[in-house]
Design a protein around this motif. Sequence first.
Motif, PDB file in Angstrom:
ATOM      1  N   UNK A 196     -56.359  17.071   1.620  1.00 37.84           N
ATOM      2  CA  UNK A 196     -56.796  15.735   2.024  1.00 37.84           C
ATOM      3  C   UNK A 196     -58.133  15.802   2.747  1.00 37.84           C
ATOM      4  N   UNK A 197     -58.309  16.845   3.516  1.00 36.59           N
ATOM      5  CA  UNK A 197     -59.483  16.945   4.374  1.00 36.59           C
ATOM      6  C   UNK A 197     -60.791  16.905   3.578  1.00 36.59           C
ATOM      7  N   UNK A 198     -60.922  17.779   2.587  1.00 37.51           N
ATOM      8  CA  UNK A 198     -62.230  17.790   1.911  1.00 37.51           C
ATOM      9  C   UNK A 198     -62.374  16.654   0.916  1.00 37.51           C
ATOM     10  N   UNK A 199     -61.264  16.173   0.389  1.00 34.32           N
ATOM     11  CA  UNK A 199     -61.381  15.096  -0.602  1.00 34.32           C
ATOM     12  C   UNK A 199     -61.815  13.765   0.019  1.00 34.32           C
TER      13      UNK A 199
ATOM     14  N   UNK B   5     -53.136   8.444   6.751  1.00 32.98           N
ATOM     15  CA  UNK B   5     -54.390   9.165   7.041  1.00 32.98           C
ATOM     16  C   UNK B   5     -54.108  10.665   7.112  1.00 32.98           C
ATOM     17  N   UNK B   6     -53.786  11.212   5.979  1.00 28.93           N
ATOM     18  CA  UNK B   6     -53.384  12.614   5.873  1.00 28.93           C
ATOM     19  C   UNK B   6     -54.505  13.558   6.300  1.00 28.93           C
ATOM     20  N   UNK B   7     -55.747  13.091   6.200  1.00 26.16           N
ATOM     21  CA  UNK B   7     -56.860  13.958   6.573  1.00 26.16           C
ATOM     22  C   UNK B   7     -56.869  14.260   8.066  1.00 26.16           C
ATOM     23  N   UNK B   8     -56.100  13.501   8.856  1.00 24.60           N
ATOM     24  CA  UNK B   8     -56.012  13.812  10.279  1.00 24.60           C
ATOM     25  C   UNK B   8     -54.985  14.913  10.549  1.00 24.60           C
ATOM     26  N   UNK B   9     -54.186  15.238   9.560  1.00 28.90           N
ATOM     27  CA  UNK B   9     -53.268  16.364   9.714  1.00 28.90           C
ATOM     28  C   UNK B   9     -54.020  17.634   9.315  1.00 28.90           C
ATOM     29  N   UNK B  10     -53.294  18.713   9.083  1.00 34.91           N
ATOM     30  CA  UNK B  10     -53.987  19.948   8.700  1.00 34.91           C
ATOM     31  C   UNK B  10     -53.996  20.138   7.182  1.00 34.91           C
TER      32      UNK B  10
END
Lengths: 377, 377, 377, 377
Positions: free
Chosen positions: D178-181, D169-174
Amino acid sequence: MGMIGGGQGAFIGAVHRMAAAIDGEIELVCGAFSSSPEKSKASGEDLYLPAGRVYSSYEEMILRERELPEGERMDFVSIVTPNHVHFPPAKMALENGFHVVCDKPLAFDMQEAEALAKLVEETGLLFALTHNYTGYPMVKQARAMVQNGDLGSIRKVFVTYPQGWLSTKLEDSDSKQASWRTDPKRSGAAGAMGDIGTHAENLAEYITGLQITHLCADLNTFVPGRLLDDDGSVLLKFDNGAKGVLMASQIAAGEENALRIFVYGEKGGLEWHQMHPNSLIVRWLDKPVQTYRTGSAGLYPAALAHSRIPAGHPEGYLEAFANIYRNFAVCLRARLSGQAPSPVYEDFPTVADGLRGMRFIERVVASAQSQEKWTAF
Amino acid sequence: MGMIGGGQGAFIGAVHRMAAAIDGEIELVCGAFSSSPEKSKASGEDLYLPAGRVYSSYEEMILRERELPEGERMDFVSIVTPNHVHFPPAKMALENGFHVVCDKPLAFDMQEAEALAKLVEETGLLFALTHNYTGYPMVKQARAMVQNGDLGSIRKVFVTYPQGWLSTKLEDSDSKQASWRTDPKRSGAAGAMGDIGTHAENLAEYITGLQITHLCADLNTFVPGRLLDDDGSVLLKFDNGAKGVLMASQIAAGEENALRIFVYGEKGGLEWHQMHPNSLIVRWLDKPVQTYRTGSAGLYPAALAHSRIPAGHPEGYLEAFANIYRNFAVCLRARLSGQAPSPVYEDFPTVADGLRGMRFIERVVASAQSQEKWTAF
Amino acid sequence: MGMIGGGQGAFIGAVHRMAAAIDGEIELVCGAFSSSPEKSKASGEDLYLPAGRVYSSYEEMILRERELPEGERMDFVSIVTPNHVHFPPAKMALENGFHVVCDKPLAFDMQEAEALAKLVEETGLLFALTHNYTGYPMVKQARAMVQNGDLGSIRKVFVTYPQGWLSTKLEDSDSKQASWRTDPKRSGAAGAMGDIGTHAENLAEYITGLQITHLCADLNTFVPGRLLDDDGSVLLKFDNGAKGVLMASQIAAGEENALRIFVYGEKGGLEWHQMHPNSLIVRWLDKPVQTYRTGSAGLYPAALAHSRIPAGHPEGYLEAFANIYRNFAVCLRARLSGQAPSPVYEDFPTVADGLRGMRFIERVVASAQSQEKWTAF
Amino acid sequence: MGMIGGGQGAFIGAVHRMAAAIDGEIELVCGAFSSSPEKSKASGEDLYLPAGRVYSSYEEMILRERELPEGERMDFVSIVTPNHVHFPPAKMALENGFHVVCDKPLAFDMQEAEALAKLVEETGLLFALTHNYTGYPMVKQARAMVQNGDLGSIRKVFVTYPQGWLSTKLEDSDSKQASWRTDPKRSGAAGAMGDIGTHAENLAEYITGLQITHLCADLNTFVPGRLLDDDGSVLLKFDNGAKGVLMASQIAAGEENALRIFVYGEKGGLEWHQMHPNSLIVRWLDKPVQTYRTGSAGLYPAALAHSRIPAGHPEGYLEAFANIYRNFAVCLRARLSGQAPSPVYEDFPTVADGLRGMRFIERVVASAQSQEKWTAF
């Protein structure tokens, strides 16, 4: 950057320009692209340079640029001419305070090479030689693994560089590339050994950190009427007792640019192939084969610092070449700003590498003419 | 077939048995599997042989089998002992009218080799030497392409055979394989060069149809205390003016059995790798790279005749080895029935190949001790 | 071993014989090689069998062999006929006390398959199905890595099996192979999906230890006039929530036998390709790519137990096939001697695998005819 | 060129800048690099832009640049923002007379996509979408071979795009990437299918010249808590009756960026792998496998026109990306000078490709939610 050579029809000049452009750190501001003023002018137009910065000769460029104010004038020259026109502009540039990037081999002969080395030392200017294959991230990884002792003491080095493009007498056509490379008056004492053998020699010493001490060379000219060697094989001794073989050929019909190196130590061996440059294969005595990959897990900092994009997005020849320019630019910018560059970027081939390459050419030719097995390097 | 050597713990004996069994043309009917009668007996039991056909010594086997009626007695012996025990049983078998299959290298030294060659000529019996790598279909294809002039005149040959299994002093352990191969009393004058260098030499001459005329060798012993070479590199001259390099090493840490050959002619070049044996890569001056594949389209008859199963069903080391046995069996059966075998099967290494291999060992060792560059073959 | 089918002109019969012969554990003692008595007889002669053990029909063989004394009579039958002739001889062999090796798929339809499974259970006899691809050492390694949790929980499976040999209407030529495989009366309900799709399904379930629960199939017949599918793609659901794709095609022009599988878990993924069977590539989230190699370092016992020769000496299709026979022979010999076999050899596909394969065929065909996305397995 | 997005910490903006710079045809003259004015300013400094050409917002940039004299003002904008910020700047740029290069996918949803397509048609301005994988020379060769009928009518297409970087769950990192995708508010209706599935769809249609007519999708979210699909498999029907499979996954642990395509026709099949982009493997029914190589013999003009350096000097991801920019620049320059560009360079993805990509996303998501097997495209 001011470019010397690399006008219309040249190959390596365009490579240098693309490599310098990729990272946005270097701007081509002027050039003397040909010994023909008309051709230089036309080349400058193709490159969207202002007419006033396109010169008729490198002499004119160096003298005129010297007069421009700092910040406007070029910071360094990039020399991309045939071998016999490396020394004169390099010398003049250094004498006029310009840093230098120069294509390999360093010069036409040892005498020129030594003079250049002396001049670089005296002026304290930066000098980069574009042994571009050392710019690949996986070559950095290979070097770091050897340096860190991962493979144990090195025993055997095997470097082969087959090309096939000179399998026929291409110099009789209008190939500019073939023409000067097979001409002893422009290329120097060696053909294939000077053009690509020096890359192989440089790569072997760069990765292993070892130096060749003796060699035993067999040089050949297979294409009838050709004036320089188009093939050769060399047995090597290194300063730690390791042994090696170097093969460079331009009559290996069908081969493209297949520079490949194998380095074996006590604990494992590595294999790297320029045509598949983003993989470094490492085999071990006691565990499964590993493949290190550009931009991927498990790399040393030197390898990580020389890739730009995520793993699996292949970086190629131009990116490796660009690493030479980028590192040179980082070091130059640091110097101009009075700071020390990050050590990881203080890593590009210098005049010292060029000297070893010229010595390699001289010694290989001497060995090829000798009946004795070993010739000292 | 009666086997000499290859008892419990041996490696190559089992390979010979599997290779002989695959095609259902050869039956193991008796053996003298060890110099220890107990071990021979135990080995025979493992192989489901009747006790009466398991002998205490090869002498016993040859003499006793000779007494059996034709059709029941063995037709030939297969000699799978260490090098120093090739000559005595081969000589005795030939003298008693048995055909011979013998592992390589042919003998312990040149003297034995020449005596054997003479005996084969005198007796007219069949003699196969298991230079098994020439049994691969893609090696047959390579040879046929060269023979047919597809590549033009050959200019350069590059054959490398790195293994890593002797990177440490394995002979100090209980490894039977390492023990005799590093022992000059059992292996002969050379270590790695005798064990695998001869395979490389044989492969180069087989594919190209050329003969080595001169060589320049550098032999090394990297593992302290080892008594024979464990690594070597050799420059080669061939009888048509081609040049070559041969490298054989058993200290190439991490390598398995990576015999690889490159042959370059005027029009194209080929590459074959023993570890990916079903592909033959052929590169051309003027058209796309081709990959010839075992059992697939575009092959010469010699290549087609040496595969068993459809393309894409990989055939490996044992099948290549089996091709030696199969061809030997076809020729033997033809002879026994008074007919000529199909020419495509009259293709297995003979005592003549063995002689060249022994000469190679002798000359490589001589060259390694010489200060002169070239030693005549 | 007594063989049923596999006479002159057949393909898979010869494969079975070679596979059974390699390890010296199994002897072909009799056969009913064809439904034509003349052809059976001629085939038996080719195989050097005594005339008395070559039978006119499998019925004759089973009845006559049953009368021979133990130790002399065959221990098991090997059934290598087209699909519609699997069930009758298998049934009769089991009913007469003979163990069975049978080619895949198990039978002509589910009804036969279930009857066979029941009979195997009732008789307690050994039954091996030659899903030969599971015999490769690197497939064993893959399975062991999944079983040991090295990859974490499995999420995605991707198995593709392209062949090109049926790209044209080969069944109109005299190809015996093409003829029966495209004939619904001899092959069963599916063409490519039955012939090679079942291999892919078996491989995926074998390596992952998972079972397919639902599928969504698209079957195609690209060659005009062909009577069965020659291509298909299937979406898969597995019992742990993993998803998958299976593709099998015999109109993938130019492909040989390119069975390939990718299995991805939470921590890493593996890739195996039947045409390069001695390498297993394993990629990780956080470390360099590894390549496991047949016979080399770092393998699980199951992988080591299924190779015969040192690393780098490629083992191929026949050796993998031979592993099925060898394991069957070990288990049979253990049973005959009243002992338990070593667990590492209790590993060959059984009637249970055959049942799943037949169910796969049935469900794929049903799904292909359905407008609903998912069909339960 | 004026850039919108691509400030510090972004990935694709730097790629666009490097790609635009390589050929010396495009100069970055201004930018609005971030929605944060401070970040935009800092990014502009890093890029050596004059402060006056670094804007606080894309609106400011478009309006201010419009006021500059021709020749000085930017000729086009390059939009490298997340998906939800493609439409607004593209619309405004077109409405103010600027040509556009835009990253893929075209927009946030179909409504935006159709509005953009209409606007491009109305304004007649150039619009390039950076489906960069079509820029590779060997993809051009593949397309030309299909167009020329070399493979015959296409039957089967197989395109797989595994990545592993979202296995956790890379979107939980900074991770900005990953966050916007993985955020439906910024990425759109699909995750992996939008990000990389569209590349696979575009590549398949580009090479084959076919159009998808129906699809059957299975989308999955394997990482708990993730809001969009991270894996999917899709069965395809094409408008000529061909069938296909498309797989895109970002939880294929260990995979880098392994976009690979197989296309099979009646006469042969081709294979291309993005991670080895300079080889195109072509297999035939009736002749040996061919490998076409970037810059080498036997290529169609379209392939030759898209490489820069001699064969064997690997060109990679940036060079392929640069081919989109170079072709766009050639066409733009031709238009500005009132001439027609060379047809070989009129080859870059346009708004029409973007529309199909958006439609693909919409239809894949619809199919994934449907119980019916086939959903019309």
